[in-house]
Design a protein around this motif. Structure first.
Motif, short mmCIF file in Angstrom:
data_model
loop_
_atom_site.label_atom_id
_atom_site.label_comp_id
_atom_site.label_asym_id
_atom_site.label_seq_id
_atom_site.Cartn_x
_atom_site.Cartn_y
_atom_site.Cartn_z
N HIS A 1 1.22 1.69 3.50
CA HIS A 1 0.80 0.38 4.00
C HIS A 1 2.00 -0.55 4.21
N HIS B 1 3.36 -2.10 7.77
CA HIS B 1 3.33 -3.55 7.99
C HIS B 1 4.69 -4.22 7.94
N GLU C 1 -1.02 -6.76 15.76
CA GLU C 1 -2.31 -6.15 16.09
C GLU C 1 -2.24 -4.62 15.94
N ALA D 1 -2.02 -3.74 12.19
CA ALA D 1 -3.30 -3.97 11.51
C ALA D 1 -4.30 -2.85 11.82
N ALA D 2 -4.26 -2.34 13.04
CA ALA D 2 -5.15 -1.23 13.41
C ALA D 2 -4.69 0.08 12.77
N PRO E 1 -5.24 -0.96 8.28
CA PRO E 1 -5.94 -2.22 8.02
C PRO E 1 -5.91 -2.62 6.54
N ARG E 2 -5.75 -1.63 5.66
CA ARG E 2 -5.69 -1.90 4.21
C ARG E 2 -5.00 -0.70 3.56
N LEU F 1 -8.96 1.85 15.78
CA LEU F 1 -9.78 0.64 15.68
C LEU F 1 -9.77 -0.16 16.98
#
Length: 163
Positions: free
Chosen positions: A21, A25, A35, A38-39, A42-43, A143
């Motif tokens: 992650h 990021h 964007e 994040a896709a 996302p977590r 996503l």
């Protein structure tokens, strides 16, 4: 950076999820939009699903003095390098090269003659330095967002062993 490269253990999954992650990021921030990142992640990955994914591949972990700092996974049955992620603060310090050298050695030992991967824009130069070639550029949907990467391969018969 001095690291010990070892095989994955089930207890590594939470730390490797964090590495993945953060690498997406923070480490890939210069190559991908907010964007896209994040896709892509996302977590932090769900530990049980993540643990299964890491366990079904040949996954190696780079261990620093304070714990894992990177990991790579290779599906030997498909000759596919799936995951290659390093903590942002460990990028450019030889961690990926140490991980890759172990995986390529294991791939050669099992008789594989070619490896493939889908390399991010951040990872592509690293793989090129290891002798990989771009097969094609593509965009993959995550996503609802199209994320660019490169399909790459390495011929292990013609290519030299990892340094």
């Amino acid at each position: 950076m001095n690291v010990l490269v070892r095989s994955y253990a089930a207890g590594d999954a939470p730390a490797l999820g964090e590495i993945f992650h953060r690498a997406v990021h923070e480490g890939a921030a210069g190559r991908y939009s907010a964007e896209e990142r994040a896709a892509w992640s996302p977590r932090v990955p769900d530990t049980l699903k993540w643990q299964d994914r890491l366990a079904e591949a040949e996954t190696v972990v780079a261990e620093g003095p304070d714990g894992p700092v990177g990991f790579m996974s290779l599906y030997l049955d498909r000759a596919y390098l799936d995951l290659a992620f390093v903590l942002p603060e460990a990028m450019g310090k030889g961690v990926a090269a140490a991980l890759y050298a172990v995986l390529e050695t294991r791939a050669r030992a099992t008789g594989l003659t070619r490896l493939t991967t889908e390399a991010s824009l951040l990872a592509e130069p690293f793989f090129a330095r290891q002798g990989w070639q771009i097969v094609k550029r593509q965009r993959v949907e995550r996503l609802g967002v199209m994320i660019p990467n490169a399909v790459m391969e390495k011929d292990l018969v013609a290519g030299e062993a990892a340094a």
